[in-house]
Design a protein around this motif. Sequence first.
Motif, PDB file in Angstrom:
ATOM      1  N   ARG A   1      38.974   0.390 -37.119  1.00 40.79           N
ATOM      2  CA  ARG A   1      40.262   0.240 -37.650  1.00 40.79           C
ATOM      3  C   ARG A   1      40.969   1.508 -38.585  1.00 40.79           C
ATOM      4  NH1 ARG A   1      42.604  -3.497 -34.095  1.00 40.79           N
ATOM      5  NH2 ARG A   1      41.317  -5.109 -33.882  1.00 40.79           N
ATOM      6  N   MET A   2      40.411   2.439 -38.040  1.00 42.06           N
ATOM      7  CA  MET A   2      40.698   3.840 -38.722  1.00 42.06           C
ATOM      8  C   MET A   2      41.014   4.786 -37.694  1.00 42.06           C
ATOM      9  SD  MET A   2      37.445   3.605 -41.713  1.00 42.06           S
ATOM     10  CE  MET A   2      37.742   5.303 -42.127  1.00 42.06           C
TER      11      MET A   2
ATOM     12  N   LEU B   1      34.703  14.550 -41.444  1.00 45.54           N
ATOM     13  CA  LEU B   1      33.827  15.685 -41.251  1.00 45.54           C
ATOM     14  C   LEU B   1      32.615  15.195 -41.657  1.00 45.54           C
ATOM     15  CD1 LEU B   1      36.442  18.277 -43.063  1.00 45.54           C
ATOM     16  CD2 LEU B   1      36.131  17.633 -40.642  1.00 45.54           C
ATOM     17  N   ALA B   2      31.593  15.416 -40.791  1.00 43.65           N
ATOM     18  CA  ALA B   2      29.988  14.811 -40.983  1.00 43.65           C
ATOM     19  C   ALA B   2      29.108  15.712 -41.997  1.00 43.65           C
ATOM     20  CB  ALA B   2      29.732  14.665 -39.572  1.00 43.65           C
ATOM     21  N   LYS B   3      29.659  16.923 -42.375  1.00 51.99           N
ATOM     22  CA  LYS B   3      28.869  17.670 -43.157  1.00 51.99           C
ATOM     23  C   LYS B   3      29.515  17.780 -44.494  1.00 51.99           C
ATOM     24  CE  LYS B   3      27.099  20.289 -39.186  1.00 51.99           C
ATOM     25  NZ  LYS B   3      26.748  21.552 -38.913  1.00 51.99           N
ATOM     26  N   LYS B   4      30.481  16.940 -44.972  1.00 49.29           N
ATOM     27  CA  LYS B   4      31.070  17.017 -46.180  1.00 49.29           C
ATOM     28  C   LYS B   4      31.127  15.604 -46.893  1.00 49.29           C
ATOM     29  CE  LYS B   4      33.806  21.218 -45.830  1.00 49.29           C
ATOM     30  NZ  LYS B   4      34.964  21.999 -46.214  1.00 49.29           N
ATOM     31  N   GLY B   5      30.802  15.579 -48.193  1.00 51.63           N
ATOM     32  CA  GLY B   5      31.357  14.544 -49.218  1.00 51.63           C
ATOM     33  C   GLY B   5      30.397  13.364 -48.688  1.00 51.63           C
ATOM     34  N   ALA B   6      31.139  12.111 -48.664  1.00 46.51           N
ATOM     35  CA  ALA B   6      30.522  10.926 -48.243  1.00 46.51           C
ATOM     36  C   ALA B   6      30.220  10.836 -46.997  1.00 46.51           C
ATOM     37  CB  ALA B   6      31.458   9.804 -48.737  1.00 46.51           C
ATOM     38  N   MET B   7      30.460  11.450 -46.050  1.00 49.19           N
ATOM     39  CA  MET B   7      29.960  11.410 -44.692  1.00 49.19           C
ATOM     40  C   MET B   7      28.582  11.983 -44.553  1.00 49.19           C
ATOM     41  SD  MET B   7      31.834  10.203 -42.508  1.00 49.19           S
ATOM     42  CE  MET B   7      31.249  10.861 -40.913  1.00 49.19           C
TER      43      MET B   7
ATOM     44  N   ASP C   1      35.007   0.768 -45.697  1.00 49.62           N
ATOM     45  CA  ASP C   1      34.964   0.795 -47.280  1.00 49.62           C
ATOM     46  C   ASP C   1      34.923   2.142 -47.702  1.00 49.62           C
ATOM     47  OD1 ASP C   1      34.986  -1.996 -47.087  1.00 49.62           O
ATOM     48  OD2 ASP C   1      32.846  -2.199 -47.464  1.00 49.62           O
ATOM     49  N   LEU C   2      34.518   3.029 -47.040  1.00 46.69           N
ATOM     50  CA  LEU C   2      34.550   4.266 -47.507  1.00 46.69           C
ATOM     51  C   LEU C   2      35.668   5.277 -47.154  1.00 46.69           C
ATOM     52  CD1 LEU C   2      30.829   5.468 -46.569  1.00 46.69           C
ATOM     53  CD2 LEU C   2      31.794   5.037 -49.083  1.00 46.69           C
TER      54      LEU C   2
ATOM     55  N   LEU D   1      36.716   9.555 -47.245  1.00 47.07           N
ATOM     56  CA  LEU D   1      36.228  10.072 -45.978  1.00 47.07           C
ATOM     57  C   LEU D   1      37.627  10.997 -45.527  1.00 47.07           C
ATOM     58  CD1 LEU D   1      34.398   7.275 -44.163  1.00 47.07           C
ATOM     59  CD2 LEU D   1      33.430   9.245 -45.217  1.00 47.07           C
ATOM     60  N   VAL D   2      38.703  10.639 -45.873  1.00 47.15           N
ATOM     61  CA  VAL D   2      39.767  11.223 -45.294  1.00 47.15           C
ATOM     62  C   VAL D   2      39.965  12.720 -46.057  1.00 47.15           C
ATOM     63  CG1 VAL D   2      42.241  11.454 -44.787  1.00 47.15           C
ATOM     64  CG2 VAL D   2      41.038   9.263 -44.697  1.00 47.15           C
ATOM     65  N   PRO D   3      39.817  13.755 -45.202  1.00 48.70           N
ATOM     66  CA  PRO D   3      39.869  15.202 -45.640  1.00 48.70           C
ATOM     67  C   PRO D   3      41.451  15.328 -46.496  1.00 48.70           C
ATOM     68  CG  PRO D   3      39.186  15.201 -43.447  1.00 48.70           C
ATOM     69  CD  PRO D   3      39.778  13.826 -43.727  1.00 48.70           C
TER      70      PRO D   3
END
Length: 177
Positions: free
Chosen positions: A7-8, A13-19, A80-81, A85-87
């Motif tokens: 539901r998002m 971006l799979a190489k940054k932050g929480a991802m 929950d993340l 996750l949103v740039p």
Amino acid sequence: MALFDCRMVSLFLAKKGAMVDFVATMKATETEPGILSVSLGHGFPWADLPETGARMLVVADRDTALARETAGRLGRAFFDLRDQLVPNYPDLQGGLDRARAATSGPVVLADMADNPGAGAPGDAVYVLRELLAQNVTNDECRFRPLLGSYGGAPMRARGRRCRHPVAARRQDRARLG
């Protein structure tokens, strides 16, 4: 096999932050007994499809209940993340300000929604229009178009000075007064 709708709708971006940590969690989950594969389908936010959006797909070894439970667990953890996750992309003016302030490059200004790979025509001129409206000079920008051929041939970059025909006409008119 089970598919969980997270539901998002966004870019992830799979190489940054929480991802980075979430991808590691997905890989670790693939080592759990009975789990064969874990995949996150990001979706494309501008696609005109009812299935647009993120989906978690889990394949288990002849155990649909395990696949369903695992897909749901990971999908809810992903949801929950969502705030992490949103740039945080700048608006157009903010992007131009950041591009002008850059001390190294290259800097790419792109309208990501105008993606021919997802069915858009690839003809958006918002960035160019704003560059012209702000009288960006040839000294401030360089275009580096990617030139290549169809059929998966390697692409190569070729640089040339920024001399768009509309900008050239404006500069010529300005000289004529």
